[in-house]
Design a protein around this motif. Sequence first.
Motif, PDB file in Angstrom:
ATOM      1  N   ILE A  83      27.037  23.599  49.448  1.00  0.00           N
ATOM      2  CA  ILE A  83      25.771  23.943  50.089  1.00  0.00           C
ATOM      3  C   ILE A  83      25.497  22.900  51.162  1.00  0.00           C
ATOM      4  O   ILE A  83      25.210  21.744  50.864  1.00  0.00           O
ATOM      5  N   GLY A  84      25.631  23.306  52.425  1.00  0.00           N
ATOM      6  CA  GLY A  84      25.397  22.387  53.532  1.00  0.00           C
ATOM      7  C   GLY A  84      26.679  21.775  54.042  1.00  0.00           C
ATOM      8  O   GLY A  84      27.341  21.036  53.315  1.00  0.00           O
TER       9      GLY A  84
ATOM     10  N   GLY B 253      28.758  16.983  55.148  1.00  0.00           N
ATOM     11  CA  GLY B 253      29.457  18.041  54.430  1.00  0.00           C
ATOM     12  C   GLY B 253      30.888  18.191  54.901  1.00  0.00           C
ATOM     13  O   GLY B 253      31.808  18.413  54.097  1.00  0.00           O
ATOM     14  N   GLN B 254      31.104  18.035  56.195  1.00  0.00           N
ATOM     15  CA  GLN B 254      32.461  18.137  56.734  1.00  0.00           C
ATOM     16  C   GLN B 254      33.319  16.958  56.286  1.00  0.00           C
ATOM     17  O   GLN B 254      34.525  17.108  56.068  1.00  0.00           O
ATOM     18  N   GLU B 255      32.712  15.778  56.126  1.00  0.00           N
ATOM     19  CA  GLU B 255      33.458  14.659  55.551  1.00  0.00           C
ATOM     20  C   GLU B 255      33.898  14.989  54.127  1.00  0.00           C
ATOM     21  O   GLU B 255      35.038  14.710  53.732  1.00  0.00           O
ATOM     22  N   HIS B 256      33.010  15.583  53.363  1.00  0.00           N
ATOM     23  CA  HIS B 256      33.387  15.997  52.010  1.00  0.00           C
ATOM     24  C   HIS B 256      34.549  16.988  52.057  1.00  0.00           C
ATOM     25  O   HIS B 256      35.502  16.881  51.274  1.00  0.00           O
ATOM     26  N   LEU B 257      34.492  17.950  52.965  1.00  0.00           N
ATOM     27  CA  LEU B 257      35.563  18.939  53.068  1.00  0.00           C
ATOM     28  C   LEU B 257      36.908  18.275  53.348  1.00  0.00           C
ATOM     29  O   LEU B 257      37.931  18.642  52.734  1.00  0.00           O
TER      30      LEU B 257
ATOM     31  N   VAL C 234      38.141  24.507  48.197  1.00  0.00           N
ATOM     32  CA  VAL C 234      36.775  24.949  48.479  1.00  0.00           C
ATOM     33  C   VAL C 234      36.799  26.470  48.514  1.00  0.00           C
ATOM     34  O   VAL C 234      37.486  27.079  49.344  1.00  0.00           O
ATOM     35  N   ALA C 235      36.055  27.091  47.600  1.00  0.00           N
ATOM     36  CA  ALA C 235      36.063  28.544  47.492  1.00  0.00           C
ATOM     37  C   ALA C 235      34.990  29.193  48.346  1.00  0.00           C
ATOM     38  O   ALA C 235      35.185  30.298  48.864  1.00  0.00           O
ATOM     39  N   ALA C 236      33.826  28.523  48.494  1.00  0.00           N
ATOM     40  CA  ALA C 236      32.719  29.144  49.218  1.00  0.00           C
ATOM     41  C   ALA C 236      31.851  28.073  49.859  1.00  0.00           C
ATOM     42  O   ALA C 236      31.695  26.972  49.321  1.00  0.00           O
ATOM     43  N   ILE C 237      31.267  28.418  51.018  1.00  0.00           N
ATOM     44  CA  ILE C 237      30.408  27.511  51.779  1.00  0.00           C
ATOM     45  C   ILE C 237      29.148  28.262  52.190  1.00  0.00           C
ATOM     46  O   ILE C 237      29.227  29.381  52.721  1.00  0.00           O
ATOM     47  N   PHE C 238      27.992  27.644  51.961  1.00  0.00           N
ATOM     48  CA  PHE C 238      26.741  28.123  52.541  1.00  0.00           C
ATOM     49  C   PHE C 238      26.255  27.108  53.547  1.00  0.00           C
ATOM     50  O   PHE C 238      25.874  25.997  53.188  1.00  0.00           O
ATOM     51  N   GLU C 239      26.289  27.480  54.812  1.00  0.00           N
ATOM     52  CA  GLU C 239      25.811  26.632  55.912  1.00  0.00           C
ATOM     53  C   GLU C 239      25.105  27.539  56.917  1.00  0.00           C
ATOM     54  O   GLU C 239      25.762  28.315  57.618  1.00  0.00           O
ATOM     55  N   PRO C 240      23.766  27.470  56.986  1.00  0.00           N
ATOM     56  CA  PRO C 240      23.032  28.416  57.832  1.00  0.00           C
ATOM     57  C   PRO C 240      23.186  28.197  59.331  1.00  0.00           C
ATOM     58  O   PRO C 240      22.925  29.125  60.108  1.00  0.00           O
ATOM     59  N   ASP C 241      23.580  27.013  59.777  1.00  0.00           N
ATOM     60  CA  ASP C 241      23.774  26.776  61.201  1.00  0.00           C
ATOM     61  C   ASP C 241      25.149  27.295  61.619  1.00  0.00           C
ATOM     62  O   ASP C 241      26.174  26.882  61.058  1.00  0.00           O
ATOM     63  N   ALA C 242      25.178  28.188  62.602  1.00  0.00           N
ATOM     64  CA  ALA C 242      26.431  28.857  62.971  1.00  0.00           C
ATOM     65  C   ALA C 242      27.485  27.880  63.479  1.00  0.00           C
ATOM     66  O   ALA C 242      28.677  28.008  63.147  1.00  0.00           O
TER      67      ALA C 242
ATOM     68  N   MET D  89      27.804  24.596  62.811  1.00  0.00           N
ATOM     69  CA  MET D  89      28.306  23.789  61.699  1.00  0.00           C
ATOM     70  C   MET D  89      29.183  24.631  60.768  1.00  0.00           C
ATOM     71  O   MET D  89      30.198  24.155  60.249  1.00  0.00           O
ATOM     72  N   ALA D  90      28.784  25.884  60.548  1.00  0.00           N
ATOM     73  CA  ALA D  90      29.588  26.766  59.688  1.00  0.00           C
ATOM     74  C   ALA D  90      30.980  26.985  60.277  1.00  0.00           C
ATOM     75  O   ALA D  90      31.987  26.985  59.557  1.00  0.00           O
ATOM     76  N   ALA D  91      31.052  27.156  61.594  1.00  0.00           N
ATOM     77  CA  ALA D  91      32.353  27.353  62.245  1.00  0.00           C
ATOM     78  C   ALA D  91      33.223  26.110  62.114  1.00  0.00           C
ATOM     79  O   ALA D  91      34.436  26.199  61.841  1.00  0.00           O
ATOM     80  N   LYS D  92      32.621  24.928  62.292  1.00  0.00           N
ATOM     81  CA  LYS D  92      33.382  23.689  62.136  1.00  0.00           C
ATOM     82  C   LYS D  92      33.865  23.509  60.697  1.00  0.00           C
ATOM     83  O   LYS D  92      34.997  23.077  60.455  1.00  0.00           O
ATOM     84  N   ALA D  93      33.007  23.845  59.753  1.00  0.00           N
ATOM     85  CA  ALA D  93      33.393  23.734  58.346  1.00  0.00           C
ATOM     86  C   ALA D  93      34.526  24.687  58.011  1.00  0.00           C
ATOM     87  O   ALA D  93      35.476  24.328  57.301  1.00  0.00           O
ATOM     88  N   HIS D  94      34.447  25.904  58.531  1.00  0.00           N
ATOM     89  CA  HIS D  94      35.482  26.893  58.234  1.00  0.00           C
ATOM     90  C   HIS D  94      36.822  26.508  58.848  1.00  0.00           C
ATOM     91  O   HIS D  94      37.888  26.822  58.296  1.00  0.00           O
ATOM     92  N   ALA D  95      36.779  25.786  59.965  1.00  0.00           N
ATOM     93  CA  ALA D  95      38.028  25.304  60.566  1.00  0.00           C
ATOM     94  C   ALA D  95      38.703  24.272  59.665  1.00  0.00           C
ATOM     95  O   ALA D  95      39.942  24.177  59.633  1.00  0.00           O
ATOM     96  N   ILE D  96      37.924  23.510  58.920  1.00  0.00           N
ATOM     97  CA  ILE D  96      38.480  22.522  57.996  1.00  0.00           C
ATOM     98  C   ILE D  96      38.950  23.186  56.710  1.00  0.00           C
ATOM     99  O   ILE D  96      39.976  22.804  56.132  1.00  0.00           O
ATOM    100  N   ALA D  97      38.179  24.187  56.239  1.00  0.00           N
ATOM    101  CA  ALA D  97      38.495  24.875  54.973  1.00  0.00           C
ATOM    102  C   ALA D  97      38.617  26.376  55.242  1.00  0.00           C
ATOM    103  O   ALA D  97      37.739  27.166  54.864  1.00  0.00           O
ATOM    104  N   PRO D  98      39.709  26.806  55.895  1.00  0.00           N
ATOM    105  CA  PRO D  98      39.811  28.207  56.341  1.00  0.00           C
ATOM    106  C   PRO D  98      39.902  29.220  55.207  1.00  0.00           C
ATOM    107  O   PRO D  98      39.637  30.414  55.423  1.00  0.00           O
ATOM    108  N   ASP D  99      40.264  28.777  54.007  1.00  0.00           N
ATOM    109  CA  ASP D  99      40.369  29.716  52.887  1.00  0.00           C
ATOM    110  C   ASP D  99      39.039  29.931  52.180  1.00  0.00           C
ATOM    111  O   ASP D  99      38.933  30.815  51.307  1.00  0.00           O
TER     112      ASP D  99
END
Length: 368
Positions: free
Chosen positions: A10-11, A16-20, A31-39, A41-51
């Motif tokens: 969550i976040g 959060g990206q350091e944690h990822l 990492v199975a699922a991510i909730f990040e409401p900012d688009a 930040m969500a895109a950056k997080a998904h680039a780190i954890a694409p699955d």
Amino acid sequence: MAQLVNYGIIGCGMMGQEHLRNIALLPDTAVAAIFEPDADMAAKAHAIAPDAILVDSVAALLAVEALDCVLIVSPNFRHVEQLEEIAATRPLPLLVEKPLFTDPNDVTKLAAFRDAYPAPAWVAMEYRYMPVISSFLSRAAEATGGIKQLSIREHRFPFLEKVGDWNRFNRYTGGTFVEKCCHFFDLMRHTLGADPVRVMASAAQAVNHLDETYDGETPDIIDSGYVIVDFEGGTRAMLELCMFAEGAAYQEELSAVGPAGKIEAFVPGPGRFWPAHLGPAPVAKLVTSPRSPQGPVTHDIPVDPALLDAGDHNGSTFYQHQRFVALVRGEADKPEVSLSDGWAAVALGLAAQESARTGAAVDPRRWM
């Protein structure tokens, strides 16, 4: 083969990206699922954890069947409401970023959560797991002959920009002594093995953010100050904070002194901020200084470059997750940093904020 541990997060802003990045370094962990409401930040997080799948709410995240644990890295003021939602919906093992809470009025809610939550809940206090601070903690009692005085200095850069600029205002952060310095108050309690009884502080917003406005409002967070804490048993500790001192070689300096001698830890700041023209970034150091025979001894405490590249906390985020995953797998019987630990660190921060505001000594136990 170890049990695969799947996180829900969550976040996923900067921390959060350091944690990822650090979770990605752990074997049999995903990492199975991510909730990040900012688009963005969500895109950056998904680039780190694409699955990982991206979801649009805490409820949707908790509905992902594969989850084994949840990590909360949302803005400070969201933590308590999210803890309550998780408890009511699906109480999984939890790692919640510091500070545990920001509003003194939330202590009743936290007490109810603590007393009823059936799964392990761990408060993220990364500083305990920096290799040089771990060495400091393990050697302090012997090197000092029993600590009588403990001091912590942090000379660092100003607060970085966060989504929505929430970290510019006390009402969202709890104040700088809560938001940033709860780490150091946790280290004080952990190092001394005692609870605080009195806090005295002096602080100001001397330099930073004074020329910034957000919706017509100037930030109100302090950027420098001193805090003195008296502990049960007569020991005392001091914090010195300056958030316009990024020109220093070391970001944190810890010193413990007792009848047998002194021990110090020197922690460099994030390597990405070290100017390239100055050559290699400083290496963390541990210094022991016995009274007799006199003769300081300096030990370099290097950190794996892969861990330094994965975050801004001197490798500690990786080691923290390593231990948390062991807890999730049942290889440890309780969190190393309990809700009570995280709660006490915030109570100290709240007391420091109030003391700095009023000029009076404050008993932090009113919030513990």
